[in-house]
Structures are given as structure tokens and as C-alpha cells.
Design a protein around this motif. Structure first.
Motif, PDB file in Angstrom:
ATOM      1  N   HIS A  34       0.832  -1.206   0.000  1.00  0.00           N
ATOM      2  CA  HIS A  34       0.000   0.000   0.000  1.00  0.00           C
ATOM      3  C   HIS A  34       0.869   1.260   0.000  1.00  0.00           C
ATOM      4  CE1 HIS A  34      -3.398   2.635   0.922  1.00  0.00           C
ATOM      5  NE2 HIS A  34      -2.637   3.190   1.853  1.00  0.00           N
ATOM      6  N   LYS A  35       1.866   1.282   0.887  1.00  0.00           N
ATOM      7  CA  LYS A  35       2.741   2.446   0.965  1.00  0.00           C
ATOM      8  C   LYS A  35       3.563   2.612  -0.315  1.00  0.00           C
ATOM      9  CE  LYS A  35       1.621   4.180   4.869  1.00  0.00           C
ATOM     10  NZ  LYS A  35       1.000   5.531   4.916  1.00  0.00           N
ATOM     11  N   GLU A  38       1.253   4.034  -2.917  1.00  0.00           N
ATOM     12  CA  GLU A  38       0.995   5.430  -2.601  1.00  0.00           C
ATOM     13  C   GLU A  38       2.186   6.301  -2.966  1.00  0.00           C
ATOM     14  OE1 GLU A  38      -0.750   8.047   1.156  1.00  0.00           O
ATOM     15  OE2 GLU A  38       0.222   6.108   1.527  1.00  0.00           O
ATOM     16  N   TRP A  39       3.384   5.824  -2.629  1.00  0.00           N
ATOM     17  CA  TRP A  39       4.597   6.589  -2.952  1.00  0.00           C
ATOM     18  C   TRP A  39       4.780   6.708  -4.451  1.00  0.00           C
ATOM     19  CZ3 TRP A  39       8.833   4.540  -5.593  1.00  0.00           C
ATOM     20  CH2 TRP A  39       9.914   5.411  -5.746  1.00  0.00           C
ATOM     21  N   THR A  42       1.841   9.056  -5.893  1.00  0.00           N
ATOM     22  CA  THR A  42       1.919  10.457  -5.456  1.00  0.00           C
ATOM     23  C   THR A  42       3.211  11.122  -5.908  1.00  0.00           C
ATOM     24  OG1 THR A  42       2.809   9.700  -3.321  1.00  0.00           O
ATOM     25  CG2 THR A  42       0.435  10.094  -3.446  1.00  0.00           C
ATOM     26  N   LYS A 137     -10.110  14.431  -2.705  1.00  0.00           N
ATOM     27  CA  LYS A 137      -8.701  14.635  -2.389  1.00  0.00           C
ATOM     28  C   LYS A 137      -8.073  15.491  -3.482  1.00  0.00           C
ATOM     29  CE  LYS A 137      -7.893  10.508   0.385  1.00  0.00           C
ATOM     30  NZ  LYS A 137      -7.447  11.205   1.602  1.00  0.00           N
ATOM     31  N   TYR A 165      -6.862   7.963  -5.578  1.00  0.00           N
ATOM     32  CA  TYR A 165      -6.891   7.408  -4.225  1.00  0.00           C
ATOM     33  C   TYR A 165      -7.988   6.359  -4.081  1.00  0.00           C
ATOM     34  CZ  TYR A 165      -3.341  10.240  -1.940  1.00  0.00           C
ATOM     35  OH  TYR A 165      -2.148  10.772  -1.546  1.00  0.00           O
ATOM     36  N   MET A 168      -6.677   3.257  -5.524  1.00  0.00           N
ATOM     37  CA  MET A 168      -5.669   2.661  -4.656  1.00  0.00           C
ATOM     38  C   MET A 168      -6.327   1.942  -3.472  1.00  0.00           C
ATOM     39  SD  MET A 168      -2.263   4.486  -3.140  1.00  0.00           S
ATOM     40  CE  MET A 168      -3.193   5.717  -2.231  1.00  0.00           C
ATOM     41  N   GLU A 169      -7.396   2.537  -2.931  1.00  0.00           N
ATOM     42  CA  GLU A 169      -8.111   1.886  -1.828  1.00  0.00           C
ATOM     43  C   GLU A 169      -8.772   0.587  -2.284  1.00  0.00           C
ATOM     44  OE1 GLU A 169     -10.822   4.658  -0.180  1.00  0.00           O
ATOM     45  OE2 GLU A 169      -9.257   5.966   0.662  1.00  0.00           O
ATOM     46  N   THR A 172      -6.085  -1.981  -2.573  1.00  0.00           N
ATOM     47  CA  THR A 172      -5.675  -2.446  -1.239  1.00  0.00           C
ATOM     48  C   THR A 172      -6.718  -3.394  -0.651  1.00  0.00           C
ATOM     49  OG1 THR A 172      -4.497  -0.371  -0.868  1.00  0.00           O
ATOM     50  CG2 THR A 172      -4.977  -1.716   1.062  1.00  0.00           C
TER      51      THR A 172
END
Length: 435
Positions: A34-35, A38-39, A42, A137, A165, A168-169, A172
Motif C-alpha cells: 500500500h505504501k 501510494e509513494w 503520489t 482529495k 486514491y 488505490m483503496e 488495497t
């Protein structure tokens, strides 16, 4: 606990440990993925915003320097369908140029600009939640345009990243569902593997149990012969030597201890092998307690110990009478052994909720230290080995008591305080009748 319980619980513990390890790994992997996503996303969005900010700032500086004035009035109404937007304000807070955001989020953008306090070229993500709980967002950055002697201007560049986002959710969540499925599969595999791992242990345990049962059974006859011989020698009038009499008495005492140990070992072996099945009958629990007290009272009187009984007239239960009597005897015998002279023992039988009864055996003895309370029901565990050996204890009594209680679906617990006494509580599920 019998053999099935021992190995069943061990197998479940192995499976749970394996599942916990795998679950921990899955959680760590999900968090890392997930991180990472996100990285990755973003950072790319941030790079795009910074490049756009540079372009807008350069264009604005060029227009001001070469045109000598602000952008055309028509630009105040320019809009775009792209999610990327920008606003340029001068040092007086006047809007100089812009590419409008969606009308749905424009007021939110202007609120952010009004309270902007981030360092230049720092990218931030802002979240707004509407009345229905849906989130918007927005990713934004700011850059200053300063070309002296012209006025200072600030470029605010942003992008609606709500869809990114949300995607991405969802990704996940899908990974989490797959992780749960993988964890269930891992638990199943762990259960199968633990069964295979327990097989040689089970075989070794069975051989040990069978040896203990066979050895105990074979030792009973020679021990009985030795004890009978010691009794004969003890009563032989021709033996007058005090030394020989003491030797005979010592032999007799040790043989009695060994006989009790062999009997306990045989009981444990039969319980493990389920050769000693319960034979439940309707019995009077109070009568069993009273009979045990009558047996133990002479031993208590030798130490000036008072035995108090708090009993109802009658309490019928459906249980194995022989084992219940053995259970009561173990608890009362322990109380007598570990209570000093002129002490007191209180035996109480109470009716509890849902048709169960509770037996409590309280003494004013030496007590049990907290670090020993969790282990006193283990086989061959003795708090004070020297004292227990002197009193004839072998560390099996309470283990047998627990097995009897668990075989009847009950519970056994202990409360104790050093130098103040110990209380054992036994609760049995039964149908009780009082007369």
C-alpha cells in the motif's frame, strides 16, 4: 487431560502459531505494498504538479515582462475539463490568471489558497468530506513568480486525485481479501503439516504410556509381597533389636510410598489411554464428602487439625462415583498434609447457578507462592520437593484431580496466600436435588 486432548490441543497450537506468523507476514506485505503504491503514484503526481508550476510561473513572468500588463480579461473565464488546474494571484490577492478547477471543488480550492502556509514547492494532499461521507482529495503546490521591479505573484497548481486514491483503496481492499484467503489456506496447510509433525511424537508418547502402564501393573504384585513381608517381620516377636525394627519400619513406609506412586502412575496411564472410561451413576455428593472426612479425620487429629463441614443434607449428581471419591480424597489429603499442627480445614459444598455444584476445600496451611500456582496441576510438579517427598507426595495427586474434573466437564481452581492458607474450588456440572 487424556491423550486426545493433549495432541489435539498441541496440533491446534502449532496451527495457530503458523497462522499467526503467516498473518503477520501478510499484514506487513499489505502495508508495504500500500505504501509503495501510494509513494509511486503520489511521487509521479507531485512531479507533474511541480513541472506544471514551473511552466505556469515561466509563462506568467514572460507575459508580464513582455506585455507589460496582466493577462487578457477573457482568461478570467477560461476553463478546462482536465483535472489539472492553476490559479495565479498577485501580492494584493487579486486573481491574475487561472485555469479553473471543476465547479464542484473550486470553493474548496480557494479555501485552501486562503489559508496556504506550506513552504514553496512543497506538495500537499488535502481532503474534504461531504455530507454523504464521500471524500474529495486534492494535491496542490505553490510557487512564487518574482521579476523585479514587477509585482510579486504566486502560482497555485493542483490536481483532483480523488479517483487515484479511490482506485488505490480498491486495490488495497482486493489485496486484503486475497491475503485473508491466503491466510485461511495457510491455516489449513498448517493443520495438515502439524498433524504430520505430531505423528512421531504421538507414537513415542503412546510407547511411553504403555510402558508406564505395564511397569506399574507388573510392580504392584512384588510391592504387595514386600509390604506383606515387612508386616510379618514387624509383628515377629523374635526381632527385638531396635535397629532392626527401625529398618523394617523404614522399609514398610517406603514400600507404601512406592505402592501409592505405582497406583497413581497406573491411573494416569489408564486415563491417557482411555482404558479407564467414566462409569457415571446417580450418587450423593454430600455422602461421598462425609465418608472421605471420616477416613481422613484420624490423620487430622494426630496433628490437632480441626475439620469443619459446611454441607447441605443431600446433593445428587450424575458422575463416576469412584473417581469423584478419589478427587475428594486427593484434595482433603493435601489439606491435611500441608496444614501445620492445630490448624483448621473447612470443606464446603454449595449449589451454584445452572444446576452445578461447587466443592471448596480451604486450609490454614503453608500456602502456595504465585509463581507455583499455574504449575501445581502439572504431573510430577512439587513446590517443595524435599517436604513433599517426606510427606509421601509424588506430584501426581493434583494432576489426577484435574483430569477427573475435566473428564466430568468441570473446572478446578486454586486461591492461596503464603503462610495463610490455600483454597481449592471444584465446580461440576450436575443435576442437583435437595431433600
Amino acid at each position: 487431560m487424556n491423550e486426545q486432548n493433549v495432541f489435539g490441543r498441541s496440533r491446534l497450537r502449532l496451527m495457530l502459531r503458523y497462522a499467526l506468523v503467516m498473518g503477520g507476514l501478510v499484514i506487513v506485505l499489505l502495508f508495504a505494498m500500500h505504501k509503495t503504491m501510494e509513494w509511486a503514484i503520489t511521487s509521479e503526481q507531485a512531479r507533474e504538479l511541480l513541472d506544471t508550476a514551473d511552466s505556469v510561473a515561466a509563462s506568467q513572468a514572460y507575459a508580464v515582462l513582455h506585455a507589460g500588463m496582466d493577462m487578457d480579461e477573457n482568461q478570467l473565464y477560461r476553463s478546462t475539463n482536465d483535472r489539472l488546474f492553476y490559479y495565479v494571484f498577485d501580492d494584493r490577492g487579486r486573481l491574475v490568471s487561472f485555469s479553473r478547477a471543476s465547479f464542484r471543488i473550486e470553493s474548496f480550492i480557494l479555501d485552501i489558497v486562503g489559508v496556504w502556509d506550506a513552504p514553496e514547492r512543497e506538495v500537499r494532499v488535502f481532503t474534504q468530506t461531504n455530507a454523504y461521507g464521500a471524500q474529495t482529495k486534492v494535491m496542490m503546490t505553490a510557487q512564487t513568480v518574482f521579476s523585479p521591479p514587477l509585482p510579486l505573484q504566486t502560482v497555485y497548481v493542483g490536481k483532483d486525485v480523488t479517483a487515484m486514491y479511490n482506485g488505490m483503496e480498491k486495490a488495497t481492499s482486493a489485496l486484503a481479501a486475497l491475503g485473508v484467503l491466503a491466510l485461511i489456506c495457510a491455516a489449513g496447510v498448517g493443520y495438515v503439516l502439524s498433524g504430520g509433525a505430531m505423528k512421531p511424537v504421538r507414537e513415542a508418547y503412546e510407547k511411553q504410556r504403555q510402558f508406564a502402564a505395564d511397569a506399574s501393573h507388573e510392580l504392584r504384585t512384588p510391592l504387595a509381597v514386600v509390604l506383606a513381608s515387612a508386616d510379618l517381620l514387624r509383628s515377629d516377636p523374635s526381632i527385638t533389636s531396635p535397629f532392626l525394627k527401625q529398618v523394617i519400619e523404614d522399609v514398610r513406609d517406603e514400600v507404601k510410598k512406592m505402592t501409592k506412586l505405582v497406583s497413581d502412575l497406573l491411573t494416569v496411564a489408564r486415563t491417557d489411554g482411555r482404558a479407564n472410561q467414566l462409569k457415571p451413576v446417580r450418587m450423593d455428593f454430600v455422602s461421598a464428602v462425609q465418608q472421605t472426612v471420616r477416613i481422613m479425620r484420624p490423620f487430622a487429629e494426630k496433628k490437632d487439625i480441626v475439620i469443619d463441614e459446611v454441607l447441605p443434607k443431600r446433593a445428587e449428581i450424575y458422575a463416576d462415583e469412584q473417581k469423584i471419591r478419589q478427587l475428594i480424597l486427593i484434595l482433603v489429603d493435601n489439606a491435611v498434609k500441608y496444614t501445620p499442627e492445630r490448624g483448621r480445614i473447612t470443606i464446603c459444598v454449595e449449589q451454584k447457578e445452572k444446576g452445578s455444584i461447587q466443592l471448596s476445600v480451604a486450609d490454614t496451611g503453608i500456602g502456595i507462592a504465585p509463581e507455583h500456582r499455574d504449575r501445581i496441576f502439572d504431573r510430577f510438579y512439587r513446590v517443595d520437593k524435599v517436604r513433599s517427598r517426606r510427606m509421601g507426595g509424588n506430584g501426581l495427586g493434583l494432576a489426577i484431580a484435574r483430569e477427573i474434573v475435566e473428564a466430568h466437564g468441570g473446572t478446578i481452581a486454586v486461591e492461596s496466600e503464603i503462610d495463610k492458607g490455600t483454597t481449592f474450588y471444584v465446580q461440576l456440572k450436575a443435576r442437583i436435588k435437595h431433600s
